[in-house]
Write an enzyme that holds these catalytic residues in place. Structure first.
Site, PDB file in Angstrom:
ATOM      1  N   LYS A   1      10.308 -39.987  20.114  1.00 32.59           N
ATOM      2  CA  LYS A   1      11.482 -39.494  19.400  1.00 32.59           C
ATOM      3  C   LYS A   1      12.688 -39.638  20.318  1.00 32.59           C
ATOM      4  O   LYS A   1      12.638 -39.209  21.490  1.00 32.59           O
ATOM      5  CB  LYS A   1      11.260 -38.036  19.041  1.00 32.59           C
TER       6      LYS A   1
HETATM    7  C1  E4P Z   1      12.985 -32.690  13.171  1.00 36.90           C
HETATM    8  O1  E4P Z   1      12.159 -33.452  13.617  1.00 36.90           O
HETATM    9  C2  E4P Z   1      13.381 -31.429  13.791  1.00 36.90           C
HETATM   10  O2  E4P Z   1      12.329 -31.025  14.626  1.00 36.90           O
HETATM   11  C3  E4P Z   1      13.598 -30.290  12.837  1.00 36.90           C
HETATM   12  O3  E4P Z   1      13.310 -30.640  11.519  1.00 36.90           O
HETATM   13  C4  E4P Z   1      14.847 -29.509  13.032  1.00 36.90           C
HETATM   14  O4  E4P Z   1      14.892 -28.463  12.105  1.00 36.90           O
HETATM   15  P1  E4P Z   1      15.883 -27.216  12.251  1.00 36.90           P
HETATM   16  O5  E4P Z   1      17.247 -27.664  11.856  1.00 36.90           O
HETATM   17  O6  E4P Z   1      15.367 -26.193  11.290  1.00 36.90           O
HETATM   18  O7  E4P Z   1      15.813 -26.789  13.686  1.00 36.90           O
END
Ligand code: E4P
Length: 232
Positions: free
Chosen positions: A83
């Site tokens: 990522k």
């Molecule tokens: C995506 O991969 C992120 O880990 C995640 O969806 C972020 O979500 P949040 O905005 O609720 O922290």
């Protein structure tokens, strides 16, 4: 649309995997830090539970550092998806890692133009943050629709749209209707998505009605055995 869980918690992953609906996992530094312990050991254990794409995020902010960390993470398991944030360095690192056959999930996407660049760099997934877009008074679902349309207009693009920052079950439904390939969903939202008061009250009523059936006929295994025996 495939379902991923957005967590680094092993118990949550095991529970949802036991439902038979889980295709992958996404983590991010905040989720990993919340759990504590050894980050690498956690990624390896998640891969063993899910045996599908598991996103693990690089922490370096420069291209060389991201590429170095990305290679190390990808080497842990065939299931690891690296990522990388949607920064200039993140896009350049994505292009390099993709050219080496390493899958990259480009994260923190907030506009369709960013998603187009990530796709051109060879990202396997783009992660638009639906909930965080809603938080700043735009429409997270509209962002998903735009990206789906932009990608569909270019036959060279194979990047999958991974709806992230899902806050409630309607986000999940909207992402599916908008054409997202994947939604990554927190444990609590998955638990809410399966729950409906009419399901529970209906189930209770069915069981209560079944009590009216004579006791010796209530058990399905016994009833089937009796029916088979009656046919010789
Ligand atoms: C995506 O991969 C992120 O880990 C995640 O969806 C972020 O979500 P949040 O905005 O609720 O922290």
């Amino acid at each position: 649309m495939k379902l991923f869980i957005d967590t680094a918690n092993l118990d949550e992953i095991r529970e949802i995997a036991s439902w038979g609906v889980l295709a992958g996992v996404t983590t991010n530094p905040s989720l990993v830090a919340r759990e504590g312990g050894d980050f690498i050991q956690r990624v390896v254990e998640i891969c063993e539970i899910v045996r599908g794409p598991v996103s693990a995020e690089v922490l370096a902010q420069d291209v060389d550092g991201m590429v170095r960390e990305g290679r190390l993470l990808a080497d842990l398991s065939e299931h690891v998806v690296v990522k990388a944030p949607l920064t200039e360095a993140g896009i350049a690192a994505t292009a390099q890692l993709a050219s080496e056959g390493i899958k990259v999930n480009v994260t923190l996407c907030f506009q369709a133009a960013q998603a187009l660049l990530a796709a051109k760099a060879g990202a396997a997934y783009i992660s638009p943050f639906v909930g965080r877009v809603d938080d700043v008074s735009w429409d997270g679902n509209e962002l998903i629709s735009q990206i789906v349309d932009v990608y569909a207009a270019d036959p060279e693009i194979t990047t999958e749209v991974l709806a992230a920052s899902i806050r409630h079950p309607m986000h999940l439904v909207q992402a599916a209707l908008a054409g997202a390939h994947v939604a990554t969903v927190p444990y609590a939202v998955l638990k809410k998505a399966i729950k409906h008061p009419l399901t529970d009250s209906g189930n209770t009523a069915f069981l209560k009605d079944w009590e009216k059936v004579p006791a010796e006929e209530r058990d399905i295994a016994t009833a089937v055995a009796r029916w088979r025996a009656s046919r010789g």
